[in-house]
Structures are given as C-alpha cells and as structure tokens.
Enzyme design. Structure first.
Site, PDB file in Angstrom:
ATOM      1  N   GLY A 167       0.814  -1.212   0.000  1.00 13.94           N
ATOM      2  CA  GLY A 167       0.000   0.000   0.000  1.00 13.94           C
ATOM      3  C   GLY A 167       0.843   1.255   0.000  1.00 13.94           C
ATOM      4  N   ALA A 168       1.943   1.224  -0.771  1.00 11.52           N
ATOM      5  CA  ALA A 168       2.935   2.303  -0.704  1.00 11.52           C
ATOM      6  C   ALA A 168       2.731   3.378  -1.761  1.00 11.52           C
ATOM      7  CB  ALA A 168       4.341   1.726  -0.833  1.00 11.52           C
TER       8      ALA A 168
ATOM      9  N   TYR B  43     -14.020  -2.386   9.811  1.00 14.12           N
ATOM     10  CA  TYR B  43     -12.643  -1.899   9.829  1.00 14.12           C
ATOM     11  C   TYR B  43     -12.012  -2.134  11.210  1.00 14.12           C
ATOM     12  CZ  TYR B  43      -8.766   1.467   9.404  1.00 14.12           C
ATOM     13  OH  TYR B  43      -7.532   2.067   9.374  1.00 14.12           O
TER      14      TYR B  43
ATOM     15  N   SER C  25      -4.611  -0.002  13.919  1.00  8.50           N
ATOM     16  CA  SER C  25      -5.301   1.281  14.056  1.00  8.50           C
ATOM     17  C   SER C  25      -5.776   1.414  15.486  1.00  8.50           C
ATOM     18  CB  SER C  25      -6.505   1.351  13.109  1.00  8.50           C
ATOM     19  OG  SER C  25      -7.356   2.439  13.429  1.00  8.50           O
TER      20      SER C  25
ATOM     21  N   ALA D 255     -12.854  -4.348  13.425  1.00  4.52           N
ATOM     22  CA  ALA D 255     -12.662  -5.786  13.632  1.00  4.52           C
ATOM     23  C   ALA D 255     -11.396  -6.277  12.924  1.00  4.52           C
ATOM     24  CB  ALA D 255     -13.879  -6.549  13.136  1.00  4.52           C
TER      25      ALA D 255
END
Length: 238
Positions: free
Chosen positions: A8-9, A145, A132, A147
């Site tokens: 995810g860069a 999200y 997160s 979870a």
C-alpha cells in the site's frame, strides 16, 4: 543489506514509510493495488514498484519474488495496505465485511507467511503490521474496519510469540486519524467529530507514522516484540 517490502505504498502512510526507509538506506519494494500509483511513488524514491492485491496469494508470491530477484530476500516487511468503507453495521453487506477482512487481515497473513521462511532461515527479520487505534477502541460506522484492525493486533502478538526465538521481530503500529486519502474519504461529520475528541485537537501526518515504523525496523527496537505503538494524537492512552 536491508530489503523491505512496503504494501500500500502508492500514497499516504505507505508512501511516507517507503520514503523514510529509502532515505535510511533500505532497498525498497513499493507495492500498491494501483499500478500507476506504485510506479509514480517508486520513481520518486528510487525503489522498485510491484502492482498487486495483498489478498491474492499469487500476487503476494510475485511481489516477494520481485524483491528477491532485484535485491535479495526481504529482511523487513511493512504490512500497510488498507481499505476503508464507512457504513452503519446494519447496512453492511457480507461483501463489504469480507473485503475489509480480506485486504487487512488476510493480506497481512499472506504477506507475512510469504517472507517468513527466508527470515527464519537467516535467523533475523522484522515485520511491522499497520493496525489502528480503532482496533483498540472501535469506531462508529467502522465496525468491519475495527474488527479487521483488532485482528491484526492479535495476530501480531501471537506470531511474535512463535517466531521471536528464531530471530524475527513482529510488532504493530496503531495510528490515530492521519491526514491520508483514506481518512479524507470518510464523511466531513465523522472527521470533525473525531478531531474534537483528540487531546491534541488535530489529526497526525503520514510522516509521524513513518517515524514510528522506522524505529521498529531499526536495531534500536531490538527488544520490542509483539508491541503495538500508537502515534494517535492522544486518542488512546495505554
């Protein structure tokens, strides 16, 4: 030689991490689902772009093969790829839930599983998982999200217990709200309400998270195992 794959860069936190590590001398493989974003990001820092879906086993294998062919086996992995979708729990479809778990939790599993054999064989390695603060406290309209991120924190702790004695350190970072394209995709009302809850009163920047990741990747973090560090503007205090 330090060879890192950052998933995810193409933008946001992932790009900030890739840029930071490249500046520290790492050979960086920048993965993103968006091929153009990966190429543009790699061109900025001199890394290797590899398009791929982290929830797809074949794509993950291709990513690791590309790193190994270009630089050598990955010595570091940053599982950052993410996906966000906002909805009340009663409005979530099975597809919504499955996609969230697939990208975050399955993606973290597949990427880590792909790099671990070489790390264990060498007796050293480092995995940093992007969780997160919502995996710690939950978030309204972000149940799926939250979870997925809670699952990443649990996976981090359990895997750290399995592989730390073999020289591989596994840790997590649980950012608070950060000014990224994913967070800006959430509603204005959600972002305003969240900012008002923060002791600092404002969101962080991708570079703040990159500093934490860089620390966990470094030798200075050699006794950090199974930990979750939290650059979160005070949203969660542990």
């Amino acid at each position: 030689m330090r060879n890192v794959i950052v998933t995810g860069a193409g933008s946001g936190i992932g790009f900030a991490v890739a840029e930071k590590l490249a500046g520290l001398g790492y050979n960086v493989v920048l993965n993103d689902y968006d091929a153009d974003a990966a190429q543009a990001a790699a061109a900025k820092i001199g890394g290797l772009a590899v398009q791929g879906d982290v929830s797809d086993e074949a794509d993950v294998a291709r990513m690791v093969e590309a790193c190994t062919a270009e630089f050598g086996a990955p010595t570091h992995l940053v599982n950052n790829a993410g996906h966000v979708h906002q909805a009340r729990f009663t409005d979530l479809s099975v597809a919504d839930f499955d996609r969230m778990i697939s990208v975050h939790l399955r993606g973290t599993f597949l990427c880590t599983r792909a790099v671990l054999p070489a790390m264990i064989a060498s007796g050293s390695g480092c995995v940093v998982n992007m969780a997160s603060q919502l995996g710690q406290i939950g978030g309204i309209e972000l149940v799926h999200y939250s979870a997925a991120k809670a699952g990443i924190i649990g996976m981090t702790k359990a895997l750290a217990r399995e592989v730390s004695t073999q020289g591989v350190r596994v840790n997590a970072v649980a950012p608070g709200p950060i000014n990224t394209p994913l967070v800006r995709a959430l509603s204005d009302d959600w972002r305003a309400a969240k900012a008002a809850e923060l002791p600092l009163g404002h969101f962080g920047e991708p570079e703040d998270v990159a500093e934490t990741v860089a620390f966990l990747c470094s030798d200075a973090a050699r006794i950090y195992v199974g930990q979750t560090l939290s650059p979160n503007s005070g949203d969660v205090m542990l």
